[in-house]
Write a protein that holds these residues in place. Sequence first.
Motif, PDB file in Angstrom:
ATOM      1  N   GLN A  62       0.821  -1.210   0.000  1.00 29.54           N
ATOM      2  CA  GLN A  62       0.000   0.000   0.000  1.00 29.54           C
ATOM      3  C   GLN A  62       0.857   1.263   0.000  1.00 29.54           C
ATOM      4  OE1 GLN A  62      -2.738   0.466   3.220  1.00 29.54           O
ATOM      5  NE2 GLN A  62      -3.640   2.277   2.293  1.00 29.54           N
ATOM      6  N   ASP A  63       1.971   1.205   0.760  1.00 25.93           N
ATOM      7  CA  ASP A  63       2.853   2.363   0.798  1.00 25.93           C
ATOM      8  C   ASP A  63       3.390   2.679  -0.590  1.00 25.93           C
ATOM      9  OD1 ASP A  63       2.546   2.788   3.475  1.00 25.93           O
ATOM     10  OD2 ASP A  63       4.133   1.386   4.014  1.00 25.93           O
ATOM     11  N   TYR A  64       3.742   1.633  -1.329  1.00 23.11           N
ATOM     12  CA  TYR A  64       4.271   1.886  -2.669  1.00 23.11           C
ATOM     13  C   TYR A  64       3.178   2.341  -3.624  1.00 23.11           C
ATOM     14  CZ  TYR A  64       8.644   0.096  -1.020  1.00 23.11           C
ATOM     15  OH  TYR A  64       9.794  -0.044  -0.313  1.00 23.11           O
ATOM     16  N   VAL A  65       1.936   1.840  -3.387  1.00 26.79           N
ATOM     17  CA  VAL A  65       0.819   2.325  -4.198  1.00 26.79           C
ATOM     18  C   VAL A  65       0.617   3.817  -3.970  1.00 26.79           C
ATOM     19  CG1 VAL A  65      -1.684   2.205  -4.474  1.00 26.79           C
ATOM     20  CG2 VAL A  65      -0.351   0.116  -4.366  1.00 26.79           C
ATOM     21  N   THR A  66       0.729   4.252  -2.690  1.00 25.65           N
ATOM     22  CA  THR A  66       0.576   5.675  -2.388  1.00 25.65           C
ATOM     23  C   THR A  66       1.648   6.495  -3.103  1.00 25.65           C
ATOM     24  OG1 THR A  66      -0.075   4.898  -0.223  1.00 25.65           O
ATOM     25  CG2 THR A  66       0.134   7.262  -0.498  1.00 25.65           C
ATOM     26  N   ILE A  67       2.876   5.975  -3.075  1.00 26.64           N
ATOM     27  CA  ILE A  67       3.960   6.699  -3.752  1.00 26.64           C
ATOM     28  C   ILE A  67       3.695   6.767  -5.247  1.00 26.64           C
ATOM     29  CG2 ILE A  67       6.393   6.524  -4.392  1.00 26.64           C
ATOM     30  CD1 ILE A  67       6.901   5.558  -1.559  1.00 26.64           C
ATOM     31  N   ALA A  86       0.795   6.735  -6.612  1.00 30.13           N
ATOM     32  CA  ALA A  86      -0.302   7.679  -6.825  1.00 30.13           C
ATOM     33  C   ALA A  86       0.215   9.117  -6.821  1.00 30.13           C
ATOM     34  CB  ALA A  86      -1.360   7.496  -5.735  1.00 30.13           C
ATOM     35  N   VAL A  87       1.131   9.430  -5.886  1.00 33.33           N
ATOM     36  CA  VAL A  87       1.687  10.787  -5.860  1.00 33.33           C
ATOM     37  C   VAL A  87       2.469  11.060  -7.139  1.00 33.33           C
ATOM     38  CG1 VAL A  87       3.366  12.267  -4.737  1.00 33.33           C
ATOM     39  CG2 VAL A  87       1.731  11.031  -3.389  1.00 33.33           C
ATOM     40  N   LEU A  88       3.226  10.057  -7.582  1.00 40.42           N
ATOM     41  CA  LEU A  88       3.989  10.212  -8.822  1.00 40.42           C
ATOM     42  C   LEU A  88       3.039  10.494  -9.985  1.00 40.42           C
ATOM     43  CD1 LEU A  88       6.830   9.966 -10.076  1.00 40.42           C
ATOM     44  CD2 LEU A  88       6.346   7.569 -10.457  1.00 40.42           C
ATOM     45  N   PHE A 106      -0.232  11.558  -9.890  1.00 39.07           N
ATOM     46  CA  PHE A 106      -0.930  12.842  -9.744  1.00 39.07           C
ATOM     47  C   PHE A 106       0.032  14.006  -9.988  1.00 39.07           C
ATOM     48  CE2 PHE A 106      -4.176  10.727  -6.841  1.00 39.07           C
ATOM     49  CZ  PHE A 106      -5.157  10.746  -7.812  1.00 39.07           C
ATOM     50  N   GLY A 107       1.255  13.873  -9.494  1.00 43.37           N
ATOM     51  CA  GLY A 107       2.232  14.944  -9.664  1.00 43.37           C
ATOM     52  C   GLY A 107       2.524  15.195 -11.129  1.00 43.37           C
ATOM     53  N   LEU A 108       2.789  14.097 -11.876  1.00 43.26           N
ATOM     54  CA  LEU A 108       3.044  14.238 -13.309  1.00 43.26           C
ATOM     55  C   LEU A 108       1.830  14.836 -14.012  1.00 43.26           C
ATOM     56  CD1 LEU A 108       4.966  11.001 -14.275  1.00 43.26           C
ATOM     57  CD2 LEU A 108       5.721  13.331 -14.576  1.00 43.26           C
ATOM     58  N   LEU A 114      -0.497  16.764 -12.743  1.00 37.10           N
ATOM     59  CA  LEU A 114      -0.631  18.182 -12.386  1.00 37.10           C
ATOM     60  C   LEU A 114       0.326  19.045 -13.200  1.00 37.10           C
ATOM     61  CD1 LEU A 114      -2.093  19.848 -10.056  1.00 37.10           C
ATOM     62  CD2 LEU A 114       0.132  19.806  -8.969  1.00 37.10           C
ATOM     63  N   SER A 148      -5.042   5.394  -0.118  1.00 36.41           N
ATOM     64  CA  SER A 148      -3.831   5.787  -0.842  1.00 36.41           C
ATOM     65  C   SER A 148      -4.082   7.008  -1.722  1.00 36.41           C
ATOM     66  CB  SER A 148      -3.346   4.631  -1.718  1.00 36.41           C
ATOM     67  OG  SER A 148      -2.739   3.662  -0.930  1.00 36.41           O
ATOM     68  N   ALA A 184      -2.512  10.764  -1.369  1.00 37.69           N
ATOM     69  CA  ALA A 184      -1.733  11.366  -2.446  1.00 37.69           C
ATOM     70  C   ALA A 184      -2.228  12.775  -2.750  1.00 37.69           C
ATOM     71  CB  ALA A 184      -1.813  10.496  -3.700  1.00 37.69           C
ATOM     72  N   LEU A 221      -0.121  16.420  -2.129  1.00 38.15           N
ATOM     73  CA  LEU A 221       0.126  17.419  -3.173  1.00 38.15           C
ATOM     74  C   LEU A 221      -0.472  18.769  -2.796  1.00 38.15           C
ATOM     75  CD1 LEU A 221      -0.340  15.435  -6.463  1.00 38.15           C
ATOM     76  CD2 LEU A 221       1.731  16.402  -5.544  1.00 38.15           C
ATOM     77  N   VAL A 227       9.082  16.683  -9.840  1.00 38.43           N
ATOM     78  CA  VAL A 227       8.335  15.504  -9.399  1.00 38.43           C
ATOM     79  C   VAL A 227       9.011  14.780  -8.215  1.00 38.43           C
ATOM     80  CG1 VAL A 227       7.393  13.302 -10.126  1.00 38.43           C
ATOM     81  CG2 VAL A 227       7.157  15.274 -11.592  1.00 38.43           C
ATOM     82  N   PHE A 273       8.081  16.191  -4.844  1.00 34.66           N
ATOM     83  CA  PHE A 273       6.810  15.761  -4.257  1.00 34.66           C
ATOM     84  C   PHE A 273       7.002  14.460  -3.480  1.00 34.66           C
ATOM     85  CE2 PHE A 273       4.539  17.640  -8.180  1.00 34.66           C
ATOM     86  CZ  PHE A 273       4.462  18.874  -7.575  1.00 34.66           C
ATOM     87  N   LEU A 274       7.810  13.562  -4.064  1.00 34.57           N
ATOM     88  CA  LEU A 274       7.900  12.210  -3.517  1.00 34.57           C
ATOM     89  C   LEU A 274       8.630  12.168  -2.176  1.00 34.57           C
ATOM     90  CD1 LEU A 274       8.654  10.168  -6.739  1.00 34.57           C
ATOM     91  CD2 LEU A 274       6.512  10.385  -5.540  1.00 34.57           C
ATOM     92  N   MET A 287       6.572  12.332   1.026  1.00 34.78           N
ATOM     93  CA  MET A 287       5.753  11.167   1.370  1.00 34.78           C
ATOM     94  C   MET A 287       6.192  10.445   2.628  1.00 34.78           C
ATOM     95  SD  MET A 287       3.535  10.949  -0.893  1.00 34.78           S
ATOM     96  CE  MET A 287       2.969   9.304  -0.550  1.00 34.78           C
ATOM     97  N   GLY A 308       2.598   9.535   4.654  1.00 33.04           N
ATOM     98  CA  GLY A 308       2.294   9.167   3.277  1.00 33.04           C
ATOM     99  C   GLY A 308       2.613   7.717   3.005  1.00 33.04           C
ATOM    100  N   ALA A 309       3.834   7.320   3.325  1.00 34.34           N
ATOM    101  CA  ALA A 309       4.256   5.944   3.108  1.00 34.34           C
ATOM    102  C   ALA A 309       5.328   5.601   4.126  1.00 34.34           C
ATOM    103  CB  ALA A 309       4.805   5.784   1.698  1.00 34.34           C
ATOM    104  N   LEU A 342       8.000   3.523   4.671  1.00 32.41           N
ATOM    105  CA  LEU A 342       8.877   2.551   4.018  1.00 32.41           C
ATOM    106  C   LEU A 342       9.913   2.057   5.016  1.00 32.41           C
ATOM    107  CD1 LEU A 342       9.576   4.316   0.621  1.00 32.41           C
ATOM    108  CD2 LEU A 342       7.763   2.745   1.220  1.00 32.41           C
TER     109      LEU A 342
END
Lengths: 122, 365
Positions: free
Chosen positions: A6-11, A13-15, A17-19, A21, B8, B12, B16, B86, B89-90, B93, B116-117, B119
């Motif tokens: 899930q943590d990687y899914v969130t990352i 998603a940010v990637l 959405f960020g792209l 945006l 998630s 996200a 942002l 980009v 942003f990450l 997280m 956010g995550a 890890l």
Amino acid sequence: MISYFQDYVTIGAVLGFGLFLVVLLLGVASVLRPNKPYAEKLQTYECGVDPVGTGWSQTYVRYYIFGLLFVIFDVEAVFIFPWAINLEKLGYFGLIEMFVFIFILLIGLIYAIRKDVLKWES
Amino acid sequence: MSIELIISLVKANIVLAVLLTNTILLIWFERKVVAGMQSRVGPDRAGPFGILQTLADAIKLLLKEQILPSKADRAMYLLAPLIALVPSFLIFMIIPLGPDITVEWQNALYTIPLVGADLNVGVLYFLALSSIAVYSVVLAGWSSGSKYPLLGGVRASAQMISYEAAMGLALVPVILYSGSLSLVDIVNSQSGNLSSSIPILNTIVSFIPKWNIFPQFVAFGIFFIAAVAEVNRAPFDLVEAEQELVGGFHTEYSGFRFAMFFLAEYINMFNMCAITATFFLGGWLGPTFEGILPPIFSVIMPIIWLGVKTFLLLFVFVWIRATLPRLRYDQLMELGWKRMIPLSLVWLILSAIVLGLREFGLPWS
């Protein structure tokens, strides 16, 4: 297992959405902004005079040496991070092993300093 | 759609939104503080106290013509601002904003960590993403096909990689003390107060929170200096030294792509301060005043504490910028390689010895 991914899914998603945006804003800008290019405007900047020669030229080799040294120290950090987490399991054996490792690295750094590799003026 | 996926996606979007609004606030904050230090008024026209000035600037840059220099390498020139923005942003997280919160929804309880995550390789993730910033600067400088950006880009790469080595090594003592690469664990390991086996010392230090800055003050100093150098702020802003390199790597950029470099710089600055607060100042830890304030504050207070610590560090960033002159390039490299890296290695050995004596006892006993 789900929470692990899930943590990687969130990352991801940010990637995404960020792209999205950034591309959206650039798209909006390309619709709104004026666009009247001509040769003089597209010249590279050189304090207002016509540029001399090409923009790509040879650079000082000293920058390259710092790049090489960085590789050495970054690889070393890769070895130190797992050691730092597991030190409590490794005990005195791990401690002394790492001292030897860092000691050799410090000697290498001192050697580089003594050989004037890190000196900027020639 | 499963509840995990919804969480998630919501996270996200929140990340942002927080980052972009925060950047607007941060640029205004910096301009006001610098103006105050230089006996000026600073922005005061757009919105109350000029707080909307950044928004006005962004809209202006959105409407400006974008010039693509004829000598530029097209693809790389257009891509470089994205590579800058980009990853910034990450990084945000992985910063924990507070303890886990429990939400009741449709008669089921959900525990949502306020991060956010989380890890288990958080520190490595942070170091890796902050290295990507180097690519954007080098590619922007090289692809412009111009002399000043090229020089700025090459300088930037050498500077950033030099300080990154010191930054990584300064983090090792923190990891040694917390025993984890996860930022959530690093914050949790700083809860509570300091203690000592000597009774008199114990009464003195038991009021001090167990933040990493107190035992690890040298590592904090190295990390903070490296962080200033890593985001190319004054006095380490040789990348864009106006007097010699015009604008440095973004000389040829205009319009919104120029704005993207600036957005990335300020987001990175905010990230660095939040990360420093997390590693050394206890992150979101702080008194929540439970019982005095309404229950909702037990969720809000950690975020407020992290914000207060982050903005204190940001104030120091701005203060340094307003105070110190720029370093010469050879001084910069000498500080990085001959002072900070050896010092961080020696400090690492000292921390390991202290930890070893405390955890394993004396070697001969």
